[in-house]
Write a protein that holds these residues in place. Structure first.
Motif, PDB file in Angstrom:
ATOM      1  N   GLY A  26     -16.255  10.466 -15.344  1.00  0.00           N
ATOM      2  CA  GLY A  26     -16.434  11.104 -14.048  1.00  0.00           C
ATOM      3  C   GLY A  26     -16.473  10.166 -12.868  1.00  0.00           C
ATOM      4  N   GLN A  27     -16.447   8.851 -13.106  1.00  0.00           N
ATOM      5  CA  GLN A  27     -16.514   7.893 -12.007  1.00  0.00           C
ATOM      6  C   GLN A  27     -15.172   7.200 -11.797  1.00  0.00           C
ATOM      7  OE1 GLN A  27     -19.663   5.024 -12.056  1.00  0.00           O
ATOM      8  NE2 GLN A  27     -21.225   6.488 -12.682  1.00  0.00           N
ATOM      9  N   ALA A  28     -14.924   6.813 -10.551  1.00  0.00           N
ATOM     10  CA  ALA A  28     -13.720   6.045 -10.228  1.00  0.00           C
ATOM     11  C   ALA A  28     -13.792   4.666 -10.881  1.00  0.00           C
ATOM     12  CB  ALA A  28     -13.592   5.898  -8.715  1.00  0.00           C
ATOM     13  N   ILE A  29     -12.628   4.066 -11.069  1.00  0.00           N
ATOM     14  CA  ILE A  29     -12.542   2.702 -11.588  1.00  0.00           C
ATOM     15  C   ILE A  29     -11.996   1.813 -10.477  1.00  0.00           C
ATOM     16  CG2 ILE A  29     -11.512   1.198 -13.343  1.00  0.00           C
ATOM     17  CD1 ILE A  29     -11.211   3.610 -15.126  1.00  0.00           C
ATOM     18  N   ARG A  30     -12.536   0.623 -10.375  1.00  0.00           N
ATOM     19  CA  ARG A  30     -12.087  -0.356  -9.389  1.00  0.00           C
ATOM     20  C   ARG A  30     -11.620  -1.611 -10.112  1.00  0.00           C
ATOM     21  NH1 ARG A  30     -13.688   1.966  -4.783  1.00  0.00           N
ATOM     22  NH2 ARG A  30     -15.451   3.413  -4.925  1.00  0.00           N
ATOM     23  N   SER A  81      -8.365  -2.924  -5.857  1.00  0.00           N
ATOM     24  CA  SER A  81      -7.755  -1.602  -5.972  1.00  0.00           C
ATOM     25  C   SER A  81      -8.762  -0.594  -6.526  1.00  0.00           C
ATOM     26  CB  SER A  81      -6.530  -1.663  -6.889  1.00  0.00           C
ATOM     27  OG  SER A  81      -6.895  -2.141  -8.178  1.00  0.00           O
ATOM     28  N   SER A  82      -8.410   0.673  -6.424  1.00  0.00           N
ATOM     29  CA  SER A  82      -9.278   1.729  -6.950  1.00  0.00           C
ATOM     30  C   SER A  82      -8.436   2.854  -7.526  1.00  0.00           C
ATOM     31  CB  SER A  82     -10.193   2.276  -5.847  1.00  0.00           C
ATOM     32  OG  SER A  82      -9.439   2.864  -4.805  1.00  0.00           O
ATOM     33  N   LEU A  83      -9.031   3.544  -8.488  1.00  0.00           N
ATOM     34  CA  LEU A  83      -8.368   4.667  -9.148  1.00  0.00           C
ATOM     35  C   LEU A  83      -9.377   5.799  -9.276  1.00  0.00           C
ATOM     36  CD1 LEU A  83      -5.743   5.601 -10.598  1.00  0.00           C
ATOM     37  CD2 LEU A  83      -6.790   4.812 -12.732  1.00  0.00           C
ATOM     38  N   PRO A  84      -9.228   6.873  -8.467  1.00  0.00           N
ATOM     39  CA  PRO A  84     -10.172   7.994  -8.561  1.00  0.00           C
ATOM     40  C   PRO A  84     -10.134   8.628  -9.951  1.00  0.00           C
ATOM     41  CG  PRO A  84      -8.838   8.127  -6.562  1.00  0.00           C
ATOM     42  CD  PRO A  84      -8.219   7.071  -7.419  1.00  0.00           C
ATOM     43  N   ASP A 132      -7.018  -1.235  -1.799  1.00  0.00           N
ATOM     44  CA  ASP A 132      -8.071  -1.024  -0.812  1.00  0.00           C
ATOM     45  C   ASP A 132      -8.280  -2.240   0.098  1.00  0.00           C
ATOM     46  OD1 ASP A 132      -8.631   1.510  -1.906  1.00  0.00           O
ATOM     47  OD2 ASP A 132      -9.934   0.614  -3.412  1.00  0.00           O
ATOM     48  N   ARG A 133      -8.298  -3.430  -0.495  1.00  0.00           N
ATOM     49  CA  ARG A 133      -8.506  -4.672   0.253  1.00  0.00           C
ATOM     50  C   ARG A 133      -7.516  -5.709  -0.251  1.00  0.00           C
ATOM     51  NH1 ARG A 133     -14.035  -6.720  -1.243  1.00  0.00           N
ATOM     52  NH2 ARG A 133     -13.341  -8.492   0.036  1.00  0.00           N
ATOM     53  N   GLN A 183       0.823  -1.212   0.000  1.00  0.00           N
ATOM     54  CA  GLN A 183       0.000   0.000   0.000  1.00  0.00           C
ATOM     55  C   GLN A 183       0.857   1.263   0.000  1.00  0.00           C
ATOM     56  OE1 GLN A 183      -2.383  -1.043   3.489  1.00  0.00           O
ATOM     57  NE2 GLN A 183      -4.224  -1.074   2.215  1.00  0.00           N
ATOM     58  N   LEU A 184       2.001   1.201   0.670  1.00  0.00           N
ATOM     59  CA  LEU A 184       2.862   2.374   0.805  1.00  0.00           C
ATOM     60  C   LEU A 184       3.827   2.540  -0.360  1.00  0.00           C
ATOM     61  CD1 LEU A 184       3.759   2.108   4.606  1.00  0.00           C
ATOM     62  CD2 LEU A 184       2.224   3.774   3.530  1.00  0.00           C
TER      63      LEU A 184
END
Length: 305
Positions: free
Chosen positions: A105-109, A45-48, A36-37, A21-22
């Protein structure tokens, strides 16, 4: 922390996950990719969303290369979480199928699962989605080499680093509003341009690095460059009024992408009324020694009239 990759300290699974994560790749960190988990062999994972991720400003649709970079790194995280130690890993091949456009406009996971590991190879499958994993925007399968080199991204000191991550900004296309990349902020963020000989080139920039220990270019960045080069080249060669739409592609990674300028050559394998098959290669100092090759398909977009 030790700089000797051959004598790593023991690390618990929880500690390894926190370290992942770091200590992301440089390019993944700049994009804002987050773990994320996590479970053994699995990564969520997620990408804003960011305007720079757009591939076509006329539609607002995310560049396929952003999805490629996210899935490549997410698959790598799943492999790291599947291994008992922290050896270096490298993408051998990555296949992406684009199932539907991401909603602007939406995040991708993403959810990546390393489902089989041998002594030297790890096999991964992944899905990218937005609202629900049951409604994916893209799917991927990949193979990674285990022990690809003597680096350890989680423990060793990076050779490339930033005190402050560079901003997500896309420069203007040097060819102006009618340039081949004027509508693609992510391609311009990567620094991709078309030179005087109509050849796509991606000048080296530290923000393109994946493994900061070697250092080496991010596998997803190489895939994004090949996809962009193919779009520009096919668009120009066929004389389309609208850029073709990627359907799927497979990238084979042949050599480590060194911190050098990268060039691409593209050829059309077959052209139909609705679909074009293409091949592309990326190389650096020596055209006879490509660092990656790509095979894929584009859908030709219908235009009015």
């Amino acid at each position: 922390m030790t700089d000797n990759a051959n004598e790593p300290r023991a690390m618990s699974f929880a500690d390894k996950a926190r370290m992942i994560q770091l200590r992301r790749s440089i390019h993944g960190g700049i994009l804002g990719l987050q773990l994320d988990r996590f479970e053994p062999g699995e990564a969520w994972s997620s990408l804003p969303y960011h305007p720079v991720f757009v591939g076509d400003t006329r539609t607002g649709v995310i560049h396929g290369g952003v999805v490629t970079a996210m899935l490549d790194e997410s698959c790598g995280m799943a492999v790291q979480l599947a291994l008992p130690s922290t050896p270096a890993i490298a993408t051998l091949d990555l296949r992406i199928d684009y199932l539907r456009p991401a909603t602007p406009g939406q995040a991708i996971r993403a959810h990546a699962h390393c489902y089989h590991v041998t002594r030297s190879i790890a096999f991964v499958r992944a899905t990218a989605y937005q609202d629900s994993e049951a409604d994916p925007i893209a799917s991927a399968t990949a193979m990674f080499m285990i022990g690809a080199n003597h680096t350890d991204m989680l423990r060793q000191t990076p050779k490339v680093s930033f005190e402050t991550l560079p901003p997500l900004e896309a420069p203007e296309d040097p060819d102006g509003a009618d340039g081949p990349l004027a509508i693609s902020p992510y391609a311009r963020f990567l620094g991709i341009r078309v030179d005087a000989n109509a050849q796509p080139v991606m000048p080296y920039d530290p923000k393109l690095v994946g493994n900061p220990i070697l250092p080496a270019l991010h596998g997803g960045v190489i895939g994004a460059f090949l996809e962009t080069a193919a779009i520009v080249s096919v668009h120009r060669e066929i004389g389309l009024s609208t850029a073709p739409k990627p359907i799927g592609l497979t990238v084979n990674y042949l050599r480590s992408g060194r911190p050098l300028d990268t060039y691409a050559r593209v050829s059309i394998v077959k052209q139909g009324r609705r679909v074009v098959a293409f091949e592309a290669q990326a190389y650096q100092a020596d055209p006879s020694k490509p660092i990656a090759s790509c095979y894929g398909h584009f859908k030709l977009r219908a235009t009015a009239g």
